[in-house]
Design an enzyme around this catalytic site. Structure first.
Site, PDB file in Angstrom:
ATOM      1  N   CYS A  23      19.041  60.082  50.861  1.00 45.05           N
ATOM      2  CA  CYS A  23      17.563  61.156  51.300  1.00 45.05           C
ATOM      3  C   CYS A  23      15.973  60.475  51.418  1.00 45.05           C
ATOM      4  O   CYS A  23      15.204  60.692  51.868  1.00 45.05           O
ATOM      5  CB  CYS A  23      17.495  62.342  49.995  1.00 45.05           C
ATOM      6  SG  CYS A  23      17.681  61.761  49.126  1.00 45.05           S
ATOM      7  N   GLU A  51      18.942  65.478  38.277  1.00 44.15           N
ATOM      8  CA  GLU A  51      18.153  65.279  39.024  1.00 44.15           C
ATOM      9  C   GLU A  51      16.915  65.892  39.122  1.00 44.15           C
ATOM     10  O   GLU A  51      16.721  65.595  39.587  1.00 44.15           O
ATOM     11  CB  GLU A  51      18.114  65.126  40.307  1.00 44.15           C
ATOM     12  CG  GLU A  51      18.971  63.932  40.564  1.00 44.15           C
ATOM     13  CD  GLU A  51      19.602  63.541  42.350  1.00 44.15           C
ATOM     14  OE1 GLU A  51      19.593  62.802  42.519  1.00 44.15           O
ATOM     15  OE2 GLU A  51      19.567  64.750  42.914  1.00 44.15           O
TER      16      GLU A  51
HETATM   17 ZN   LIG Z   1      16.134  60.738  47.487  1.00 44.47          ZN
END
Ligand SMILES: [Zn+2]
Length: 798
Positions: A410, A326
């Site tokens: 998120c 990520e």
């Molecule tokens: Zn996120």
């Protein structure tokens, strides 16, 4: 946010576009602007106001509903009744509740809503009930692992969740003036402060930064300096390889890059690791260095900012190309189809640049903020406010769509809190200066040079660069009005009360208008917005020979539903005319870019060595803002457009075949098997990949079907292998079969079927005439298989 990742498939980022402006030297003076708070800013334009209303009436309720459905709120109920089992979801579930509370709080400030106010109070009462007597509050540890708090700072997100609580509590206090949430937060912060710090307190810092910037917010709201000192402790100790100690990892086997824990913070040289962690951390670092003025920290931030914006940022203002971490890979690695560009990472990049913009009073940072906001961040939410992107590629074959929610949720509340607090990012003041960083119709109330000023703004930005600003001081007042001239803009002009200002003073990217202002004064700013073709630094491999279209701050893309010719066949010559056109009915009103592209010829090379070049075929094209894609019928999307016909695909019969697989997962791209892209090695990740993951072991097949019989005498396969990052390996064995009537029969192979890495594995066989071939595979137990390419060899027999 996630720490766990799947195998094979995902990979993926900018260009050093002409962003244009160099970073200030480490000894550049701090200007320390004060942002005009979101509570003092009105937004009444046609672009943001409706989006913020959608955020208020759709996204924020959808966030709260999903937090109920997904169990985030239930975890607090469990903690409140001191349950010790039943915890739901990943370790960071609490953080999404806090971000949604933060968004809802901002919204309350600008749009009073008693029902929402009460709902927040009820949730805050629940938080208070869940809080332990000593102030601790993390539902994962309270419910699931009581007695084990602070035992895994690297992975378990306690300090991260606490940070989001502090941000939310600060927002709630600013928005409502009520202390109920703030009291919960300060009680927790006091407890954390009693645990972490210089001896005799304990060492540690968060695996996922966030608490650093949040403690600084809490300090500013409460005036409690200890919170700043704790933020400073977390920042200044980072990179001392605490996580190696925590996990008993020998230092010679410890790579802390993912957590920005490989080098002492001041020695870090480039952006690295997980993108959101890196940029939340850097936001906290800016907050700390603005107070400590540590020259080593300042120099670090400046060079990492350069590395980020000059070598590692997408044209859409997003960061983090790779799904596997990520985050970041190597400089200039900015693939489009596999761009990860997490929505949260665009938000985090904005937050970091916003802090730098205020610290230095330099427009280059607000430029990045604007780029992220109008493109990478805004793409994160659908037009109706109910669907969300986590991953934001810059090209799609039509299979990537927004989701209603995520197991790791998120991103949705991160967009919601950004939109709800937008007003707070537009204006700032220094002693005798009023800065305008974003051009949004509405008004801002502030005090400049000791005088209350109401600044009124009228504009159709981002569709038009005409902005009228009316500073209305309570009494005539001398101050500087500083108007950001965006980095993308050439030929900006300004006039005051109808008189053009010749050669206006420019400082740090702002026009500076210095005079005694009085009510009735009007400033006209003209920011020309022609359609621009943007090119990328040639070191960005995926963008070579391509242009992206940008007008004002908006980056454009082509979407299949506007363009009849397949996007993969279109190219846009450098001299093709382009024009902007306002389309009020499209996508809530956008300016589209129209032009005429050319279509790469499709030629049939079946049994031909030479033929006449086909005539040029032109096709109208229409580009829409990138943020608005995937709001209509699903289809392909592309930001970067080639300027010349793409190199023809090198392939034979297989390129004309329909592909079928025995199994396809959501991220398998079957068409990659015959796309003619030459692999450079088995380990290379091609972006689009044909694979069978997560199926492991057993038998699978891939099949080519032709509309008419073909005669073939060989096959070549190039295997994919992601040892070290995924679960694809070479197969145990493979065989070519052909369709004879309704039966699949093996071909008569001349020898064994080779199975090797990094080369074409070829088999020749007695010619067969058929309409379909199969690649029959036996997978190794516990491993899957990926195929870069499968070619077939046409026979010269009749
Ligand atoms: Zn996120």
């Amino acid at each position: 946010m996630k720490t766990l990742l799947c195998s094979a498939t995902l990979v993926l980022v900018v260009s050093s576009l002409s962003l244009g402006r160099a970073a200030p030297a480490a000894d550049a003076p701090f200007v320390k602007l004060r942002a005009v708070p979101f509570t003092a800013v009105q937004i009444t334009d046609a672009f943001w106001a409706p989006r913020r209303e959608t955020n208020r009436i759709a996204s924020i309720p959808v966030n709260l509903e999903n937090l109920e459905k997904a169990g985030n709120l239930e975890n607090f109920r469990l903690a409140a009744r001191r349950a010790t089992n039943g915890f739901i979801g990943p370790v960071f579930m609490d953080s999404d509740v806090y971000k949604a509370l933060e968004a809802a709080s901002y919204s309350l400030a600008t749009h009073p809503d008693p029902a929402l106010d009460q709902r927040l109070d009820a949730i805050i009462a629940l938080l208070a009930a869940a809080q332990q007597p000593d102030g601790y509050l993390d539902t994962y540890y309270i419910v699931k692992e009581p007695g084990r708090r602070w035992t895994n700072l690297r992975d378990n997100h306690e300090l991260y969740c606490a940070g989001h609580m502090f941000e939310a509590a600060a927002a709630h206090f600013q928005a409502t003036g009520k202390r109920n949430f703030l009291n919960v937060a300060t009680k927790y912060a006091d407890y954390i402060d009693s645990v972490f710090g210089p001896p005799p307190k304990r060492m540690g810092y968060p695996g996922h930064p966030e608490i650093e910037l949040a403690l600084v917010k809490l300090w500013r709201v409460t005036g409690e300096r200890r919170y700043f000192d704790l933020a400073r402790f977390f920042v200044e100790n980072r990179g001392t390889k605490f996580f190696a100690e925590e996990h008993h990892t020998p230092l010679d086997r410890y790579d802390g890059t993912y957590w920005q824990d490989d080098l002492p913070i001041c020695d870090q040289r480039n952006i690295k690791g997980h993108a959101v962690r890196a940029t939340y951390l850097l936001s906290g670092v800016v907050d700390v260095m603005s107070e400590t003025r540590d020259p080593r920290l300042i120099a670090m931030v400046n060079r990492v900012w350069r590395n980020t914006t000059e070598k590692n940022m997408y044209v859409t203002g997003g960061i983090g190309p790779s799904a596997s971490n990520e985050g970041f890979t190597t400089d200039y690695d900015l693939p489009n189809l596999t761009a990860y560009q997490e929505t949260c990472a665009s938000v985090a990049l904005s937050l970091w640049n916003l802090r730098l913009a205020l610290l230095y009073g330099d427009a280059r940072y607000a430029d990045i903020f604007e780029r992220s906001l109008y493109n990478g961040v805004l793409a994160g939410v659908s037009q109706d406010g109910t669907r969300f992107f986590y991953v934001n590629p810059l090209a799609s074959t039509g299979r990537h769509h927004r989701s209603e929610w995520f197991g790791c949720a998120c991103c949705p509340p991160n967009v919601a809190r950004t939109l709800a607090s937008l007003g707070g990012y537009a204006y700032a003041v220094a002693d005798d200066s009023l800065y305008v960083n974003l051009y949004i119709q509405g008004a801002a109330k502030t005090t400049v040079a000791g005088q209350p000023v109401n600044l009124k703004v009228a504009t159709d930005y981002p569709w038009s660069g005409q902005v009228t600003l009316r500073p209305e001081p309570a009494a005539p007042a001398k101050f500087d009005l500083r108007l950001r001239v965006p980095g993308w803009c050439e030929g900006a002009a300004v006039s005051v009360n109808g008189t053009t200002v010749t050669a206006p003073r420019r400082e740090h990217g702002y026009f500076v208008l210095s005079r005694e202002w009085r009510s009735g004064d009007a400033v006209e700013l003209d920011l020309p917005m022609p359609v621009r073709r943007v090119t990328a630094n040639p070191q960005v491999k995926d963008d070579r020979g391509c242009v992206a279209l940008q007008r004002g701050p908006i980056v454009y893309c082509l979407e299949a539903c506007d363009n009849p010719a397949p996007l993969s066949t279109l190219y846009l010559p450098l001299d093709a005319d382009l024009m902007a056109e306002k389309q009020p009915a499209l996508l809530d009103g956008v300016v589209v870019v129209k032009g005429r592209a050319e279509v790469a010829p499709e030629q049939d090379w079946q049994r031909k060595l030479y033929q006449s070049a086909p005539p040029v075929r032109r096709a109208p094209v229409q580009a829409i803002p990138y943020y608005a894609w995937d709001n209509r019928q699903p289809g392909a999307m592309q930001v970067w457009l080639p300027t010349a016909p793409p190199t023809p695909i090198v392939g034979g019969l297989e390129t004309q075949a329909k592909v079928q697989l025995s199994f396809t997962s959501g991220n398998c791209q079957p068409q990659a098997i015959n796309d003619g892209r030459e692999p450079t090695g088995s380990r290379q990740h091609p972006g689009a990949l044909c694979h069978f993951w997560p199926h492991k072991g057993g038998a699978e097949w891939a099949q080519y079907t032709w509309k008419r019989p073909v005669t073939v005498c060989g096959a070549k396969v190039y295997w994919f292998d992601d040892t070290g990052s995924g679960e694809c390996r070479l197969p145990d064995s493979w065989q070519v079969q052909y369709l004879d009537g309704s039966d699949w029969k093996p071909v008569a192979a001349e020898g064994a079927y080779p199975v090797e890495l990094d080369r074409w594995c070829e088999v020749k066989f007695a010619p067969v005439t058929t309409t379909a071939l199969r690649l029959a595979l036996h997978l190794k137990p516990d491993w899957s298989v990926g195929i870069h390419e499968w070619k077939v060899v046409e026979s010269d027999d009749d």
